[in-house]
Design a protein around this motif. Structure first.
Motif, PDB file in Angstrom:
ATOM      1  N   ASN A 129     -45.805  13.728 -21.070  1.00 49.55           N
ATOM      2  CA  ASN A 129     -45.013  13.326 -22.240  1.00 49.55           C
ATOM      3  C   ASN A 129     -43.909  12.337 -21.902  1.00 49.55           C
ATOM      4  O   ASN A 129     -42.886  12.274 -22.603  1.00 49.55           O
ATOM      5  CB  ASN A 129     -44.393  14.582 -22.890  1.00 49.55           C
ATOM      6  CG  ASN A 129     -45.442  15.513 -23.455  1.00 49.55           C
ATOM      7  OD1 ASN A 129     -46.412  15.068 -24.076  1.00 49.55           O
ATOM      8  ND2 ASN A 129     -45.264  16.810 -23.231  1.00 49.55           N
ATOM      9  N   ASP A 174     -43.890   9.308 -22.351  1.00 46.97           N
ATOM     10  CA  ASP A 174     -43.868   8.162 -23.267  1.00 46.97           C
ATOM     11  C   ASP A 174     -42.935   8.360 -24.457  1.00 46.97           C
ATOM     12  O   ASP A 174     -42.842   7.489 -25.323  1.00 46.97           O
ATOM     13  CB  ASP A 174     -45.276   7.857 -23.771  1.00 46.97           C
ATOM     14  CG  ASP A 174     -45.923   9.068 -24.425  1.00 46.97           C
ATOM     15  OD1 ASP A 174     -45.438  10.196 -24.203  1.00 46.97           O
ATOM     16  OD2 ASP A 174     -46.918   8.878 -25.153  1.00 46.97           O
ATOM     17  N   THR A 175     -42.212   9.487 -24.498  1.00 49.09           N
ATOM     18  CA  THR A 175     -41.240   9.730 -25.581  1.00 49.09           C
ATOM     19  C   THR A 175     -39.870  10.018 -24.974  1.00 49.09           C
ATOM     20  O   THR A 175     -39.753  10.496 -23.837  1.00 49.09           O
ATOM     21  CB  THR A 175     -41.652  10.928 -26.451  1.00 49.09           C
ATOM     22  OG1 THR A 175     -41.566  12.137 -25.671  1.00 49.09           O
ATOM     23  CG2 THR A 175     -43.078  10.759 -26.969  1.00 49.09           C
ATOM     24  N   ASP A 176     -38.820   9.748 -25.762  1.00 48.97           N
ATOM     25  CA  ASP A 176     -37.461  10.026 -25.287  1.00 48.97           C
ATOM     26  C   ASP A 176     -37.261  11.509 -24.970  1.00 48.97           C
ATOM     27  O   ASP A 176     -36.736  11.846 -23.900  1.00 48.97           O
ATOM     28  CB  ASP A 176     -36.431   9.551 -26.309  1.00 48.97           C
ATOM     29  CG  ASP A 176     -36.337   8.026 -26.376  1.00 48.97           C
ATOM     30  OD1 ASP A 176     -36.748   7.360 -25.400  1.00 48.97           O
ATOM     31  OD2 ASP A 176     -35.849   7.513 -27.398  1.00 48.97           O
ATOM     32  N   PRO A 177     -37.653  12.435 -25.879  1.00 48.34           N
ATOM     33  CA  PRO A 177     -37.501  13.861 -25.550  1.00 48.34           C
ATOM     34  C   PRO A 177     -38.324  14.262 -24.330  1.00 48.34           C
ATOM     35  O   PRO A 177     -37.878  15.087 -23.523  1.00 48.34           O
ATOM     36  CB  PRO A 177     -37.995  14.581 -26.815  1.00 48.34           C
ATOM     37  CG  PRO A 177     -37.834  13.574 -27.911  1.00 48.34           C
ATOM     38  CD  PRO A 177     -38.117  12.257 -27.270  1.00 48.34           C
ATOM     39  N   GLY A 178     -39.502  13.690 -24.182  1.00 52.11           N
ATOM     40  CA  GLY A 178     -40.336  14.010 -23.027  1.00 52.11           C
ATOM     41  C   GLY A 178     -39.701  13.560 -21.727  1.00 52.11           C
ATOM     42  O   GLY A 178     -39.741  14.280 -20.714  1.00 52.11           O
ATOM     43  N   ARG A 179     -39.087  12.369 -21.738  1.00 56.76           N
ATOM     44  CA  ARG A 179     -38.419  11.881 -20.529  1.00 56.76           C
ATOM     45  C   ARG A 179     -37.170  12.706 -20.224  1.00 56.76           C
ATOM     46  O   ARG A 179     -36.845  12.961 -19.063  1.00 56.76           O
ATOM     47  CB  ARG A 179     -38.071  10.400 -20.676  1.00 56.76           C
ATOM     48  CG  ARG A 179     -39.290   9.482 -20.587  1.00 56.76           C
ATOM     49  CD  ARG A 179     -38.895   8.033 -20.450  1.00 56.76           C
ATOM     50  NE  ARG A 179     -38.236   7.505 -21.652  1.00 56.76           N
ATOM     51  CZ  ARG A 179     -38.887   7.021 -22.714  1.00 56.76           C
ATOM     52  NH1 ARG A 179     -40.211   6.993 -22.721  1.00 56.76           N
ATOM     53  NH2 ARG A 179     -38.229   6.554 -23.749  1.00 56.76           N
ATOM     54  N   ARG A 180     -36.481  13.150 -21.287  1.00 52.17           N
ATOM     55  CA  ARG A 180     -35.315  14.006 -21.053  1.00 52.17           C
ATOM     56  C   ARG A 180     -35.748  15.336 -20.443  1.00 52.17           C
ATOM     57  O   ARG A 180     -35.118  15.831 -19.501  1.00 52.17           O
ATOM     58  CB  ARG A 180     -34.571  14.253 -22.367  1.00 52.17           C
ATOM     59  CG  ARG A 180     -33.295  15.093 -22.217  1.00 52.17           C
ATOM     60  CD  ARG A 180     -32.235  14.342 -21.435  1.00 52.17           C
ATOM     61  NE  ARG A 180     -30.988  15.101 -21.313  1.00 52.17           N
ATOM     62  CZ  ARG A 180     -29.842  14.594 -20.872  1.00 52.17           C
ATOM     63  NH1 ARG A 180     -29.782  13.330 -20.483  1.00 52.17           N
ATOM     64  NH2 ARG A 180     -28.750  15.337 -20.790  1.00 52.17           N
ATOM     65  N   ASP A 181     -36.805  15.902 -20.974  1.00 56.06           N
ATOM     66  CA  ASP A 181     -37.312  17.158 -20.410  1.00 56.06           C
ATOM     67  C   ASP A 181     -37.646  16.986 -18.930  1.00 56.06           C
ATOM     68  O   ASP A 181     -37.302  17.840 -18.097  1.00 56.06           O
ATOM     69  CB  ASP A 181     -38.564  17.615 -21.162  1.00 56.06           C
ATOM     70  CG  ASP A 181     -38.259  18.168 -22.544  1.00 56.06           C
ATOM     71  OD1 ASP A 181     -37.067  18.378 -22.849  1.00 56.06           O
ATOM     72  OD2 ASP A 181     -39.216  18.383 -23.309  1.00 56.06           O
ATOM     73  N   THR A 228     -35.851  20.508 -24.081  1.00 52.54           N
ATOM     74  CA  THR A 228     -36.485  21.410 -25.053  1.00 52.54           C
ATOM     75  C   THR A 228     -37.228  22.546 -24.364  1.00 52.54           C
ATOM     76  O   THR A 228     -37.745  23.438 -25.033  1.00 52.54           O
ATOM     77  CB  THR A 228     -37.477  20.640 -25.935  1.00 52.54           C
ATOM     78  OG1 THR A 228     -38.552  20.142 -25.125  1.00 52.54           O
ATOM     79  CG2 THR A 228     -36.787  19.472 -26.643  1.00 52.54           C
ATOM     80  N   TRP A 281     -39.376   1.022 -21.622  1.00 55.92           N
ATOM     81  CA  TRP A 281     -40.351   2.004 -21.170  1.00 55.92           C
ATOM     82  C   TRP A 281     -41.760   1.558 -21.561  1.00 55.92           C
ATOM     83  O   TRP A 281     -42.374   2.056 -22.483  1.00 55.92           O
ATOM     84  CB  TRP A 281     -40.020   3.382 -21.731  1.00 55.92           C
ATOM     85  CG  TRP A 281     -38.860   4.001 -21.010  1.00 55.92           C
ATOM     86  CD1 TRP A 281     -37.562   4.033 -21.412  1.00 55.92           C
ATOM     87  CD2 TRP A 281     -38.907   4.625 -19.727  1.00 55.92           C
ATOM     88  NE1 TRP A 281     -36.779   4.636 -20.466  1.00 55.92           N
ATOM     89  CE2 TRP A 281     -37.578   5.025 -19.409  1.00 55.92           C
ATOM     90  CE3 TRP A 281     -39.916   4.892 -18.809  1.00 55.92           C
ATOM     91  CZ2 TRP A 281     -37.258   5.669 -18.224  1.00 55.92           C
ATOM     92  CZ3 TRP A 281     -39.583   5.531 -17.620  1.00 55.92           C
ATOM     93  CH2 TRP A 281     -38.278   5.912 -17.340  1.00 55.92           C
ATOM     94  N   ILE A 290     -43.990   3.746 -17.269  1.00 53.76           N
ATOM     95  CA  ILE A 290     -44.273   5.169 -17.458  1.00 53.76           C
ATOM     96  C   ILE A 290     -45.307   5.636 -16.429  1.00 53.76           C
ATOM     97  O   ILE A 290     -45.154   6.691 -15.803  1.00 53.76           O
ATOM     98  CB  ILE A 290     -44.752   5.450 -18.887  1.00 53.76           C
ATOM     99  CG1 ILE A 290     -43.600   5.217 -19.873  1.00 53.76           C
ATOM    100  CG2 ILE A 290     -45.296   6.869 -19.022  1.00 53.76           C
ATOM    101  CD1 ILE A 290     -44.028   5.215 -21.325  1.00 53.76           C
TER     102      ILE A 290
END
Length: 290
Positions: free
Chosen positions: A105, A107-114, A234, A262, A267
């Motif tokens: 994941n 490729d998404t901002d929340p995924g990179r934060r996780d 998350t 990104w 990625i």
């Protein structure tokens, strides 16, 4: 052969002052390795060390007029020999065990934060546990405590200089490693200055040192984990007090770099470098000062 000639033949060869110094300090290092450091090194017995070193009493006391002077030189030698290399055993294996769905994941901002939070958690947790098991770190902590017992101002300054040199080597290497990891994850310092990375490394070192002192007497209080979703992630993960404290310092100091695009290529490159963490870590290590 006359009795006089036999006595002369058995007589110990005269040692230079430099040889006496080396033998006495080596004897002191051996004693500390066996007995450990105390807060004041009061347990050192000069007469026993002189005998163990095989040097003359006169030569020894000519070099060091008091036990405090010898203790200061011994602390300096220990500080110079203490290697806080910054290498973290088991880190590559821990990073290469990151869940596949976490890396899927990016490729998404929340995924990179996780992913960023989990990488930082794994790095801090593995690092602290390695420090807790490290004989060099235990010696360093004890050395810091023993330094307090050096009462003479000039001697204390000499020991402090040796400790400072050891700490600066460690802090310098770690600051560059933190910078490389942060940039790999697409983050930057919130307030960049010329010494910001060194200050971050120094702060983390101070927190880790305090946690280590606590952990030596009560490891459970510092290393026991609880499941929580922390620092904007998350996903729940196992956080210890030591790991959470250090990660909090990191995330207070860094933020996503808005200048990074990104792309699919970036990625894929990040995913590959996390998947092959051993090569990534070796690449970072090769850029660090010796």
């Amino acid at each position: 052969m006359t009795d006089k000639m036999q006595v002369q033949r058995r007589r110990r060869p005269r040692l230079s002052d430099a040889e006496t110094e080396e033998r006495m300090l080596d004897a002191g290092l051996s004693f500390v390795a066996e007995q450990g450091l105390s807060l004041s090194l009061e347990h050192l017995q000069m007469e026993e060390l002189i005998q163990a070193a095989g040097v003359s009493r006169t030569s020894s006391y000519r070099r060091w007029h008091t036990k405090s002077h010898f203790a200061a030189d011994l602390l300096i030698r220990i500080a110079q020999a203490t290697d806080l290399s910054g290498d973290v055993p088991g880190l590559a294996e821990a990073l290469e065990s990151l869940p596949n769905d976490l890396l899927a994941n990016l490729d998404t901002d929340p995924g990179r934060r996780d992913a960023t939070v989990e990488v930082v958690r794994v790095v801090m947790d593995t690092d602290f546990r390695a420090m807790l098991e490290s004989a060099d770190w235990r010696a360093y902590i004890a050395l810091r405590a023993a330094y307090i017992g050096v009462l003479d101002g000039e001697l204390r300054a000499r020991v402090a200089d040796a400790l400072t040199a050891t700490e600066r080597r460690f802090t310098g290497r770690r600051s560059q490693a933190f910078r490389a990891l942060t940039e790999l994850l697409g983050y930057r310092l919130r307030e960049p200055t010329g010494t910001a990375w060194e200050q971050l490394s120094l702060t983390l070192n101070a927190v880790a040192t305090g946690m280590l002192i606590h952990a030596y007497s009560d490891p459970t209080a510092v290393t026991e984990t609880t499941e929580r979703a922390a620092f904007g992630s998350t996903r729940k993960a196992a956080w210890s007090p030591a790991t959470h404290a250090e990660a909090g310092i990191v995330f207070a100091a860094i933020e996503p770099d808005p200048d990074i695009e990104w792309s699919a290529e970036r990625i894929a490159a990040l995913r590959a470098r996390l998947t092959h963490a051993a090569a990534t870590i070796e690449g970072i290590r090769s850029t660090l000062p010796t």
